[in-house]
Scaffold this motif. Structure first.
Motif, PDB file in Angstrom:
ATOM      1  N   ILE A 241       0.747  -1.496  -0.282  1.00 17.40           N
ATOM      2  CA  ILE A 241       0.160   0.250  -0.063  1.00 17.40           C
ATOM      3  C   ILE A 241       0.971   1.844  -0.432  1.00 17.40           C
ATOM      4  N   ARG A 242       1.993   1.508   0.876  1.00 13.97           N
ATOM      5  CA  ARG A 242       3.318   2.462   0.987  1.00 13.97           C
ATOM      6  C   ARG A 242       3.137   2.157  -0.125  1.00 13.97           C
ATOM      7  N   ASP A 243       4.086   1.779  -1.772  1.00  9.07           N
ATOM      8  CA  ASP A 243       4.936   1.809  -2.812  1.00  9.07           C
ATOM      9  C   ASP A 243       3.285   2.259  -3.740  1.00  9.07           C
ATOM     10  N   ILE A 244       2.267   1.174  -3.900  1.00 10.86           N
ATOM     11  CA  ILE A 244       1.672   2.033  -5.251  1.00 10.86           C
ATOM     12  C   ILE A 244       0.795   3.649  -4.587  1.00 10.86           C
ATOM     13  N   THR A 245       0.809   3.618  -3.310  1.00  9.15           N
ATOM     14  CA  THR A 245       1.089   5.290  -2.756  1.00  9.15           C
ATOM     15  C   THR A 245       1.464   5.990  -2.860  1.00  9.15           C
ATOM     16  N   ALA A 246       3.256   6.024  -2.917  1.00  8.78           N
ATOM     17  CA  ALA A 246       4.174   6.668  -3.285  1.00  8.78           C
ATOM     18  C   ALA A 246       3.911   6.701  -4.580  1.00  8.78           C
ATOM     19  N   ASN A 247       4.223   5.562  -5.580  1.00 10.24           N
ATOM     20  CA  ASN A 247       3.958   5.768  -7.239  1.00 10.24           C
ATOM     21  C   ASN A 247       2.907   7.027  -7.929  1.00 10.24           C
ATOM     22  N   LEU A 248       1.806   6.488  -7.662  1.00 11.09           N
ATOM     23  CA  LEU A 248       0.681   7.738  -7.655  1.00 11.09           C
ATOM     24  C   LEU A 248       1.188   9.202  -7.565  1.00 11.09           C
ATOM     25  N   LEU A 249       2.439   9.407  -6.213  1.00 11.83           N
ATOM     26  CA  LEU A 249       2.162  10.626  -5.891  1.00 11.83           C
ATOM     27  C   LEU A 249       2.898  11.091  -7.000  1.00 11.83           C
ATOM     28  N   SER A 250       3.617  10.625  -6.922  1.00  6.77           N
ATOM     29  CA  SER A 250       4.941  10.887  -8.029  1.00  6.77           C
ATOM     30  C   SER A 250       4.179  11.446  -8.937  1.00  6.77           C
ATOM     31  N   GLU A 251       3.697  10.915  -9.459  1.00  5.51           N
ATOM     32  CA  GLU A 251       3.269  11.310 -10.746  1.00  5.51           C
ATOM     33  C   GLU A 251       2.206  12.323 -11.254  1.00  5.51           C
ATOM     34  N   VAL A 252       2.748  13.210  -9.647  1.00  6.87           N
ATOM     35  CA  VAL A 252       1.076  14.555  -9.550  1.00  6.87           C
ATOM     36  C   VAL A 252       2.559  15.325  -8.816  1.00  6.87           C
ATOM     37  N   CYS A 253       2.999  14.694  -7.602  1.00  3.29           N
ATOM     38  CA  CYS A 253       3.636  15.615  -7.224  1.00  3.29           C
ATOM     39  C   CYS A 253       5.094  16.037  -6.898  1.00  3.29           C
ATOM     40  N   ASN A 254       6.119  16.771  -6.417  1.00  2.00           N
ATOM     41  CA  ASN A 254       6.927  16.891  -6.120  1.00  2.00           C
ATOM     42  C   ASN A 254       8.195  16.271  -4.714  1.00  2.00           C
ATOM     43  N   ASN A 255       9.448  15.726  -5.070  1.00  2.00           N
ATOM     44  CA  ASN A 255       9.499  15.426  -3.710  1.00  2.00           C
ATOM     45  C   ASN A 255       9.377  13.942  -3.668  1.00  2.00           C
ATOM     46  N   VAL A 256       8.635  13.322  -3.774  1.00  2.00           N
ATOM     47  CA  VAL A 256       8.370  12.402  -3.785  1.00  2.00           C
ATOM     48  C   VAL A 256       9.299  11.893  -3.112  1.00  2.00           C
ATOM     49  N   CYS A 257       9.669  10.365  -1.506  1.00  2.00           N
ATOM     50  CA  CYS A 257      10.697   9.757  -1.242  1.00  2.00           C
ATOM     51  C   CYS A 257       9.730   8.633  -0.310  1.00  2.00           C
ATOM     52  N   ILE A 258      10.282   7.614   0.509  1.00  2.00           N
ATOM     53  CA  ILE A 258       9.709   6.548   0.913  1.00  2.00           C
ATOM     54  C   ILE A 258      10.567   6.749   2.414  1.00  2.00           C
ATOM     55  N   GLU A 259       9.978   6.641   3.601  1.00  2.00           N
ATOM     56  CA  GLU A 259      10.979   6.339   4.727  1.00  2.00           C
ATOM     57  C   GLU A 259      11.719   7.347   4.963  1.00  2.00           C
ATOM     58  N   PRO A 260      11.341   8.724   4.721  1.00  2.00           N
ATOM     59  CA  PRO A 260      11.653   9.673   4.647  1.00  2.00           C
ATOM     60  C   PRO A 260      12.045   9.959   6.595  1.00  2.00           C
ATOM     61  N   HIS A 261      13.353   9.555   6.610  1.00  2.00           N
ATOM     62  CA  HIS A 261      14.414  10.119   7.899  1.00  2.00           C
ATOM     63  C   HIS A 261      13.352  11.757   8.738  1.00  2.00           C
ATOM     64  N   LEU A 262      12.839  11.976   9.923  1.00  2.00           N
ATOM     65  CA  LEU A 262      12.675  12.728  10.886  1.00  2.00           C
ATOM     66  C   LEU A 262      13.638  13.602  11.125  1.00  2.00           C
ATOM     67  N   GLN A 263      13.866  14.745  11.528  1.00  2.00           N
ATOM     68  CA  GLN A 263      14.846  15.735  11.608  1.00  2.00           C
ATOM     69  C   GLN A 263      14.708  14.973  13.097  1.00  2.00           C
ATOM     70  N   PRO A 264      15.764  15.436  13.951  1.00  2.00           N
ATOM     71  CA  PRO A 264      16.501  15.157  15.459  1.00  2.00           C
ATOM     72  C   PRO A 264      15.624  16.248  16.553  1.00  2.00           C
ATOM     73  N   ILE A 265      15.190  15.964  17.072  1.00  2.00           N
ATOM     74  CA  ILE A 265      14.671  16.857  18.164  1.00  2.00           C
ATOM     75  C   ILE A 265      15.886  17.606  19.109  1.00  2.00           C
ATOM     76  N   SER A 266      16.307  18.511  19.145  1.00  2.00           N
ATOM     77  CA  SER A 266      17.384  19.310  19.915  1.00  2.00           C
ATOM     78  C   SER A 266      16.335  20.475  20.832  1.00  2.00           C
ATOM     79  N   GLY A 267      15.857  20.096  21.638  1.00  2.00           N
ATOM     80  CA  GLY A 267      15.108  20.362  22.385  1.00  2.00           C
ATOM     81  C   GLY A 267      13.898  21.743  22.949  1.00  2.00           C
TER      82      GLY A 267
END
Length: 216
Positions: free
Chosen positions: A29-55
């Protein structure tokens, strides 16, 4: 006399982690959704890491503050402007499980995801968060319904197809993915699930016509 394992019931096999079936179902489901999003959206990526929390202080006691945390999909331009980034996290739950019978399971699972990630996405990533919650039998939560309707609208415009045909085609892809994964879990196959095919500009009107799918 045939002996049947007491645990081998639908409500068990759709949740049992043996063989990695829930992960395969989630990942497709993740891959299907990401592939469809890549048709109409920019900078699509799978399993992006979140920025660390610093305080930073995040409201609530259930916010995910783990270093190295990541979500399922990120994309620019689905909501708002083309540079507005949205993070998505997929959850496919078993509606037959006892824990999902007493309350509205879609809203319950959406709230679990929002409590874990929404404040972190807003405060640290300065983006929006959308939980993609659906059941293994094909039902969609409120946020998922809105997301896939918006996605179908953008795809229909790009492919020059009617919205109703595009939406039915999209629902068909999701439903067949969930159906395949449920059958695989029930049959107990151990083969690796195939990767989701990349969406392309398809003659959706012909696909709908040949599959006899109608909009109700």
């Amino acid at each position: 006399m045939t002996l049947v394992c007491r645990k081998y019931r639908v409500e068990h096999v759709l949740s049992c982690p043996k063989g990695g079936f829930p992960s395969l179902r989630h990942n497709e489901i993740r891959d299907i959704t990401a592939n469809l999003l890549s048709e109409v959206c920019n900078n699509v990526c799978i399993e992006p890491h979140l920025q660390p929390i610093s305080g930073e202080h995040l409201p609530g006691t259930t916010a995910n503050i783990t270093e190295g945390a990541r979500l399922d999909i990120a994309a620019n331009g689905l909501w708002g402007g083309r540079f507005e980034r949205t993070y998505f996290d997929v959850r496919v739950f078993n509606p037959h499980a006892a824990s999902n019978r007493q309350t509205n399971p879609y809203r319950k699972h959406e709230m679990v995801k929002k409590r874990a990630y929404e404040s972190r996405i807003q405060e640290i990533e300065h983006s929006s968060f959308t939980p993609l919650v659906m059941s293994s039998t094909g039902g969609l939560g409120p946020a998922s319904t809105s997301t896939y309707k918006r996605l179908a609208t953008l795809l229909a415009a790009k492919w020059d197809q009617p919205y109703t045909f595009t939406m039915n085609w999209l629902r068909c892809r999701l439903s067949f993915s969930l159906l395949r994964s449920s059958i695989q879990a029930i049959r107990g196959a151990r083969s690796t699930a195939g990767k989701a095919s990349k969406a392309t500009s398809l003659p959706i009107d012909l696909v709908i016509s040949e599959s006899l799918i109608t909009d109700h």
